[in-house]
Write a protein that holds these residues in place. Structure first.
Motif, PDB file in Angstrom:
ATOM      1  N   GLN A   5      88.058  39.412  48.601  1.00  0.00           N
ATOM      2  CA  GLN A   5      87.189  38.368  48.041  1.00  0.00           C
ATOM      3  C   GLN A   5      85.718  38.774  48.143  1.00  0.00           C
ATOM      4  O   GLN A   5      84.939  38.556  47.206  1.00  0.00           O
ATOM      5  N   ALA A   6      85.335  39.361  49.288  1.00  0.00           N
ATOM      6  CA  ALA A   6      83.944  39.797  49.457  1.00  0.00           C
ATOM      7  C   ALA A   6      83.592  40.874  48.438  1.00  0.00           C
ATOM      8  O   ALA A   6      82.502  40.852  47.837  1.00  0.00           O
ATOM      9  N   GLN A   7      84.509  41.821  48.209  1.00  0.00           N
ATOM     10  CA  GLN A   7      84.274  42.876  47.214  1.00  0.00           C
ATOM     11  C   GLN A   7      84.134  42.285  45.816  1.00  0.00           C
ATOM     12  O   GLN A   7      83.257  42.676  45.049  1.00  0.00           O
ATOM     13  N   ASN A   8      84.986  41.323  45.480  1.00  0.00           N
ATOM     14  CA  ASN A   8      84.889  40.668  44.165  1.00  0.00           C
ATOM     15  C   ASN A   8      83.572  39.923  44.017  1.00  0.00           C
ATOM     16  O   ASN A   8      82.958  39.927  42.936  1.00  0.00           O
ATOM     17  N   ASP A   9      83.115  39.250  45.076  1.00  0.00           N
ATOM     18  CA  ASP A   9      81.828  38.547  45.039  1.00  0.00           C
ATOM     19  C   ASP A   9      80.680  39.521  44.805  1.00  0.00           C
ATOM     20  O   ASP A   9      79.749  39.232  44.019  1.00  0.00           O
ATOM     21  N   ILE A  10      80.712  40.656  45.458  1.00  0.00           N
ATOM     22  CA  ILE A  10      79.653  41.663  45.274  1.00  0.00           C
ATOM     23  C   ILE A  10      79.637  42.147  43.829  1.00  0.00           C
ATOM     24  O   ILE A  10      78.575  42.208  43.195  1.00  0.00           O
ATOM     25  N   GLU A  11      80.819  42.481  43.294  1.00  0.00           N
ATOM     26  CA  GLU A  11      80.894  42.967  41.915  1.00  0.00           C
ATOM     27  C   GLU A  11      80.407  41.916  40.924  1.00  0.00           C
ATOM     28  O   GLU A  11      79.680  42.220  39.970  1.00  0.00           O
ATOM     29  N   ARG A  12      80.787  40.638  41.155  1.00  0.00           N
ATOM     30  CA  ARG A  12      80.361  39.558  40.265  1.00  0.00           C
ATOM     31  C   ARG A  12      78.844  39.392  40.318  1.00  0.00           C
ATOM     32  O   ARG A  12      78.182  39.244  39.277  1.00  0.00           O
ATOM     33  N   ASP A  13      78.252  39.441  41.522  1.00  0.00           N
ATOM     34  CA  ASP A  13      76.798  39.298  41.652  1.00  0.00           C
ATOM     35  C   ASP A  13      76.060  40.438  40.945  1.00  0.00           C
ATOM     36  O   ASP A  13      75.046  40.209  40.267  1.00  0.00           O
ATOM     37  N   ILE A  14      76.564  41.652  41.090  1.00  0.00           N
ATOM     38  CA  ILE A  14      75.920  42.793  40.435  1.00  0.00           C
ATOM     39  C   ILE A  14      75.985  42.637  38.910  1.00  0.00           C
ATOM     40  O   ILE A  14      74.987  42.855  38.205  1.00  0.00           O
ATOM     41  N   GLN A  15      77.154  42.243  38.405  1.00  0.00           N
ATOM     42  CA  GLN A  15      77.296  42.054  36.965  1.00  0.00           C
ATOM     43  C   GLN A  15      76.352  40.962  36.458  1.00  0.00           C
ATOM     44  O   GLN A  15      75.750  41.095  35.381  1.00  0.00           O
ATOM     45  N   GLU A  16      76.201  39.879  37.238  1.00  0.00           N
ATOM     46  CA  GLU A  16      75.283  38.799  36.832  1.00  0.00           C
ATOM     47  C   GLU A  16      73.851  39.305  36.776  1.00  0.00           C
ATOM     48  O   GLU A  16      73.103  38.975  35.838  1.00  0.00           O
ATOM     49  N   HIS A  17      73.451  40.124  37.767  1.00  0.00           N
ATOM     50  CA  HIS A  17      72.087  40.671  37.756  1.00  0.00           C
ATOM     51  C   HIS A  17      71.869  41.560  36.534  1.00  0.00           C
ATOM     52  O   HIS A  17      70.822  41.470  35.856  1.00  0.00           O
ATOM     53  N   ILE A  18      72.833  42.406  36.242  1.00  0.00           N
ATOM     54  CA  ILE A  18      72.704  43.307  35.089  1.00  0.00           C
ATOM     55  C   ILE A  18      72.679  42.509  33.791  1.00  0.00           C
ATOM     56  O   ILE A  18      71.870  42.794  32.886  1.00  0.00           O
ATOM     57  N   GLN A  50      76.744  48.527  45.904  1.00  0.00           N
ATOM     58  CA  GLN A  50      77.947  47.871  46.430  1.00  0.00           C
ATOM     59  C   GLN A  50      78.204  48.291  47.887  1.00  0.00           C
ATOM     60  O   GLN A  50      78.498  47.451  48.733  1.00  0.00           O
ATOM     61  N   GLU A  51      78.076  49.582  48.160  1.00  0.00           N
ATOM     62  CA  GLU A  51      78.309  50.075  49.524  1.00  0.00           C
ATOM     63  C   GLU A  51      77.284  49.500  50.504  1.00  0.00           C
ATOM     64  O   GLU A  51      77.635  49.087  51.617  1.00  0.00           O
ATOM     65  N   GLU A  52      76.006  49.478  50.116  1.00  0.00           N
ATOM     66  CA  GLU A  52      74.968  48.946  51.011  1.00  0.00           C
ATOM     67  C   GLU A  52      75.174  47.454  51.276  1.00  0.00           C
ATOM     68  O   GLU A  52      75.002  46.986  52.395  1.00  0.00           O
ATOM     69  N   THR A  53      75.552  46.712  50.241  1.00  0.00           N
ATOM     70  CA  THR A  53      75.790  45.282  50.405  1.00  0.00           C
ATOM     71  C   THR A  53      77.006  45.034  51.287  1.00  0.00           C
ATOM     72  O   THR A  53      76.993  44.180  52.174  1.00  0.00           O
ATOM     73  N   ARG A  54      78.063  45.805  51.058  1.00  0.00           N
ATOM     74  CA  ARG A  54      79.272  45.665  51.868  1.00  0.00           C
ATOM     75  C   ARG A  54      78.986  46.026  53.325  1.00  0.00           C
ATOM     76  O   ARG A  54      79.520  45.416  54.246  1.00  0.00           O
ATOM     77  N   ALA A  55      78.115  46.995  53.542  1.00  0.00           N
ATOM     78  CA  ALA A  55      77.766  47.390  54.914  1.00  0.00           C
ATOM     79  C   ALA A  55      77.062  46.254  55.649  1.00  0.00           C
ATOM     80  O   ALA A  55      77.228  46.096  56.861  1.00  0.00           O
ATOM     81  N   VAL A  56      76.295  45.459  54.930  1.00  0.00           N
ATOM     82  CA  VAL A  56      75.610  44.330  55.553  1.00  0.00           C
ATOM     83  C   VAL A  56      76.594  43.198  55.845  1.00  0.00           C
ATOM     84  O   VAL A  56      76.518  42.537  56.874  1.00  0.00           O
ATOM     85  N   TRP A  57      77.540  42.986  54.970  1.00  0.00           N
ATOM     86  CA  TRP A  57      78.469  41.859  55.100  1.00  0.00           C
ATOM     87  C   TRP A  57      79.636  42.127  56.037  1.00  0.00           C
ATOM     88  O   TRP A  57      80.255  41.204  56.544  1.00  0.00           O
ATOM     89  N   THR A  58      80.012  43.389  56.219  1.00  0.00           N
ATOM     90  CA  THR A  58      81.218  43.680  56.996  1.00  0.00           C
ATOM     91  C   THR A  58      80.912  44.640  58.137  1.00  0.00           C
ATOM     92  O   THR A  58      79.814  45.148  58.274  1.00  0.00           O
ATOM     93  N   TRP A  59      81.936  44.900  58.943  1.00  0.00           N
ATOM     94  CA  TRP A  59      81.840  45.869  60.038  1.00  0.00           C
ATOM     95  C   TRP A  59      82.327  47.214  59.527  1.00  0.00           C
ATOM     96  O   TRP A  59      83.494  47.554  59.632  1.00  0.00           O
ATOM     97  N   THR A  60      81.413  47.984  58.961  1.00  0.00           N
ATOM     98  CA  THR A  60      81.814  49.222  58.291  1.00  0.00           C
ATOM     99  C   THR A  60      82.364  50.249  59.274  1.00  0.00           C
ATOM    100  O   THR A  60      83.291  50.975  58.938  1.00  0.00           O
ATOM    101  N   ARG A  61      81.822  50.318  60.461  1.00  0.00           N
ATOM    102  CA  ARG A  61      82.318  51.306  61.430  1.00  0.00           C
ATOM    103  C   ARG A  61      83.788  51.039  61.757  1.00  0.00           C
ATOM    104  O   ARG A  61      84.583  51.963  61.818  1.00  0.00           O
TER     105      ARG A  61
END
Length: 183
Positions: A5-18, A50-61
């Motif tokens: 769901q978080a990945q889908n939200d990121i993709e949707r937000d990016i598409q809206e900005h574009i 997408q990677e930078e946003t996901r890194a902020v939202w999740t525990w990437t390590r």
């Protein structure tokens, strides 16, 4: 929120900005294709964002560690020979580490299990040929059953006089011990 769901939200937000930037470019007089290309160029690398946003939202390590573990397990499942060698190597390493720590713990870290450990003495002869201290069985038995004698002294310097007297006293006590128990 799940990772999907978080990945889908990121993709949707990016598409809206574009899309918003594309509409603004069309209102400024660009053709739809030019407007979209300019919006993508202004936005930048979509995958990096997408990677930078996901890194902020999740525990990437943690996610990367789990991903590495899954990859390692898949690799081991495909190569059972390598898996057996890897497991055997780990078992041997862990076993050796445990054994060495047990010895170090018993010998160096724990106190000696005697009532007066400071009164223990080391009896040995220095062997010039082998460059080591040792007490052979006959030497030890000679000391134990014949006694130390009054003429026995402990080597050292004058600064070690008090320590030498303490050692000589311990040796005499050891002589008394052996004389009581050897008869």
């Amino acid at each position: 929120m799940t990772r999907r769901q978080a990945q889908n939200d990121i993709e949707r937000d990016i598409q809206e900005h574009i899309e918003m930037e594309t509409r603004d470019n069309i209102e400024r007089g660009m053709s739809p294709d030019e407007a979209r290309f300019a919006a993508l160029r202004k936005f930048g690398n979509v995958a990096r964002i997408q990677e930078e946003t996901r890194a902020v939202w999740t525990w990437t390590r943690l996610e990367q560690a789990l991903q590495d573990i899954r990859y390692g397990l898949r690799t081991l499942r495909r190569n059972p020979g390598f898996a057996a060698v890897a497991v055997l190597t780990l078992a041997l390493g862990i076993g050796m580490n445990t054994a060495v720590f047990s010895v170090v713990n018993a010998v160096l870290l724990r106190p000696v299990p005697y009532p007066s450990p400071e009164r223990l003495v080391w009896i040995a002869n220095y062997n010039e040929r082998f460059k080591m201290e040792a007490a052979s069985g006959p030497d030890f038995l000679g000391i134990a059953f014949d006694g130390f004698g009054d003429g026995m002294t402990v080597g050292g310097t004058e600064d070690e006089g008090a320590e030498n007297q303490e050692i000589e006293r311990a040796l005499k006590e050891l002589d008394v011990f052996f004389s009581r128990h050897s008869r």
